[in-house]
Design a protein around this motif. Structure first.
Motif, PDB file in Angstrom:
ATOM      1  N   SER A 131       0.822  -1.208   0.000  1.00  0.00           N
ATOM      2  CA  SER A 131       0.000   0.000   0.000  1.00  0.00           C
ATOM      3  C   SER A 131       0.858   1.260   0.000  1.00  0.00           C
ATOM      4  CB  SER A 131      -0.953   0.002   1.205  1.00  0.00           C
ATOM      5  OG  SER A 131      -0.234   0.004   2.416  1.00  0.00           O
ATOM      6  N   SER A 132       2.146   1.134   0.375  1.00  0.00           N
ATOM      7  CA  SER A 132       3.054   2.279   0.299  1.00  0.00           C
ATOM      8  C   SER A 132       3.506   2.541  -1.131  1.00  0.00           C
ATOM      9  CB  SER A 132       4.283   2.057   1.196  1.00  0.00           C
ATOM     10  OG  SER A 132       5.169   1.104   0.636  1.00  0.00           O
ATOM     11  N   MET A 136      -4.178   0.776  -3.669  1.00  0.00           N
ATOM     12  CA  MET A 136      -4.466  -0.600  -3.289  1.00  0.00           C
ATOM     13  C   MET A 136      -5.746  -0.694  -2.474  1.00  0.00           C
ATOM     14  SD  MET A 136      -1.917  -3.228  -1.286  1.00  0.00           S
ATOM     15  CE  MET A 136      -2.461  -4.869  -0.817  1.00  0.00           C
ATOM     16  N   ALA A 137      -6.434  -1.804  -2.658  1.00  0.00           N
ATOM     17  CA  ALA A 137      -7.589  -2.142  -1.826  1.00  0.00           C
ATOM     18  C   ALA A 137      -7.399  -3.558  -1.318  1.00  0.00           C
ATOM     19  CB  ALA A 137      -8.892  -2.036  -2.617  1.00  0.00           C
ATOM     20  N   GLU A 162      -7.414   1.073   0.720  1.00  0.00           N
ATOM     21  CA  GLU A 162      -8.867   1.000   0.900  1.00  0.00           C
ATOM     22  C   GLU A 162      -9.258  -0.406   1.338  1.00  0.00           C
ATOM     23  OE1 GLU A 162     -12.914   1.567  -1.851  1.00  0.00           O
ATOM     24  OE2 GLU A 162     -10.926   2.053  -2.646  1.00  0.00           O
ATOM     25  N   LEU A 163     -10.042  -0.500   2.392  1.00  0.00           N
ATOM     26  CA  LEU A 163     -10.527  -1.797   2.852  1.00  0.00           C
ATOM     27  C   LEU A 163     -11.967  -1.981   2.402  1.00  0.00           C
ATOM     28  CD1 LEU A 163      -8.000  -1.450   4.737  1.00  0.00           C
ATOM     29  CD2 LEU A 163      -9.234  -2.852   6.384  1.00  0.00           C
ATOM     30  N   VAL A 183      -4.211  -2.265  -7.410  1.00  0.00           N
ATOM     31  CA  VAL A 183      -3.784  -3.523  -6.805  1.00  0.00           C
ATOM     32  C   VAL A 183      -4.818  -3.952  -5.772  1.00  0.00           C
ATOM     33  CG1 VAL A 183      -1.997  -4.653  -5.414  1.00  0.00           C
ATOM     34  CG2 VAL A 183      -1.349  -2.999  -7.175  1.00  0.00           C
ATOM     35  N   ALA A 184      -5.161  -5.229  -5.782  1.00  0.00           N
ATOM     36  CA  ALA A 184      -6.101  -5.783  -4.803  1.00  0.00           C
ATOM     37  C   ALA A 184      -5.404  -6.872  -4.005  1.00  0.00           C
ATOM     38  CB  ALA A 184      -7.335  -6.356  -5.509  1.00  0.00           C
ATOM     39  N   GLY A 185      -5.496  -6.783  -2.678  1.00  0.00           N
ATOM     40  CA  GLY A 185      -4.908  -7.789  -1.812  1.00  0.00           C
ATOM     41  C   GLY A 185      -5.960  -8.746  -1.278  1.00  0.00           C
TER      42      GLY A 185
END
Length: 301
Positions: A131-132, A136-137, A162-163, A183-185
């Motif tokens: 996220s740095s 990203m979510a 973003e969560l 990007v999605a985690g």
């Protein structure tokens, strides 16, 4: 007026968040050993899981691995307040090496990226690192205490990550983000609820596995990698590891896609098996009629 449970919990987290890494890991080791010596439920589940995952390993080696896993899980537990309460830069300074960074540098910036982050090593630090660097979510499940959700979102979103909840609206948001090159985690090794799942092998046993990653890949055209933050010895910090996934994760056949996902996770776990969260009942959801490994004599429904 009595303090609420959430006030007590956040106070404890803030206090634990003042610890140095070495002290937090030492306390975590002690917690893990306490659970081992007390023959806790966590030890029972760990030993069952390792029996499934490494059936050919000599019994004494498997026992040593179970004990090491309990210690590592204790460290993970005590590291969470640090990752949530330390300044972000202090957390990122713990990263001493990035293995596989070339996979990111080769990435098309206009193509979305799904990062699979299993419960291996320090997954909170892995989330902070990415996220740095990217828009990203991350997908999450709401905590059992609704009042704790605001705190969790705030600390995990310090760098603008973003969560999103794991519901239909959250899925739509992830697809949009990925189509925009974000990007999605995703935590890929939880036993999913609802209809979005398939049974696929994980360490030789068919278990209920998410199909979310496959759906996101199909609908967004994103790329996919797997990552984790490996804990280095003697409180020296962490190594971010980034690897390609097994082929087939975007297949329309949910079993093929889920098999590729599980194989990707398993390959990473086998590299540092003691740092995996074996205390989780990953094998509890099997096809109907098969034995439940955690409850002898009972069958899965």
């Amino acid at each position: 007026m009595a303090l609420s449970k959430i006030s007590i919990l956040t106070t404890l987290l803030k206090l634990a968040g003042k610890l140095p890494l070495r002290v937090a890991q030492a306390l975590g080791t002690g917690l893990g050993l306490l659970g081992w010596w007390c023959r806790s439920e966590s030890r029972r589940v760990t030993e069952i899981n390792l029996g499934i995952g490494f059936p050919d390993m000599p019994e004494d080696q498997r026992r040593d691995l179970a004990r090491a896993s309990m210690k590592q899980t204790g460290r993970t537990f005590m590291e969470i307040p640090l990752m949530w309460e330390w300044p972000v830069e202090r957390c990122l300074d713990l990263i001493k090496e990035i293995d596989g960074e070339e996979l990111l540098s080769r990435r098309d910036p206009n193509q979305g990226l799904i990062l699979l982050a299993p419960h291996l090593g320090n997954w909170e630090l892995a989330g902070l690192y990415f996220s740095s660097r990217y828009k990203m979510a991350a997908l999450y499940s709401p905590p059992h205490m609704p009042e704790f959700e605001d705190y969790m979102i705030r600390v995990r979103g310090r760098l603008g990550s973003e969560l999103v909840r794991g519901d239909r609206r959250g899925l739509a948001r992830l697809i949009t983000l990925l189509r925009e090159g974000g990007v999605a985690g995703i935590l890929p090794d939880q036993s999913p609820r609802g209809k979005g799942n398939a049974y696929a092998p994980f360490f030789g046993m068919d278990v209920r596995t998410m199909t979310l990653a496959a759906k996101l890949l199909q609908k967004s055209g994103a790329a996919v990698l797997i990552t984790y933050a490996e804990r280095l010895p003697d409180a020296a910090g962490y190594r971010i590891v980034i690897r390609e996934c097994e082929p087939g994760m975007a297949e329309n056949d949910p079993v093929i896609a889920a098999t590729a996902l599980n194989a990707s996770v398993e390959r990473s776990v086998r590299r540092i098996p003691d740092q995996y969260q074996w205390e989780y009942k990953r094998f509890r959801h099997r096809p109907t009629g098969l034995p439940n490994p955690y409850h002898p004599g009972k069958l899965c429904k």
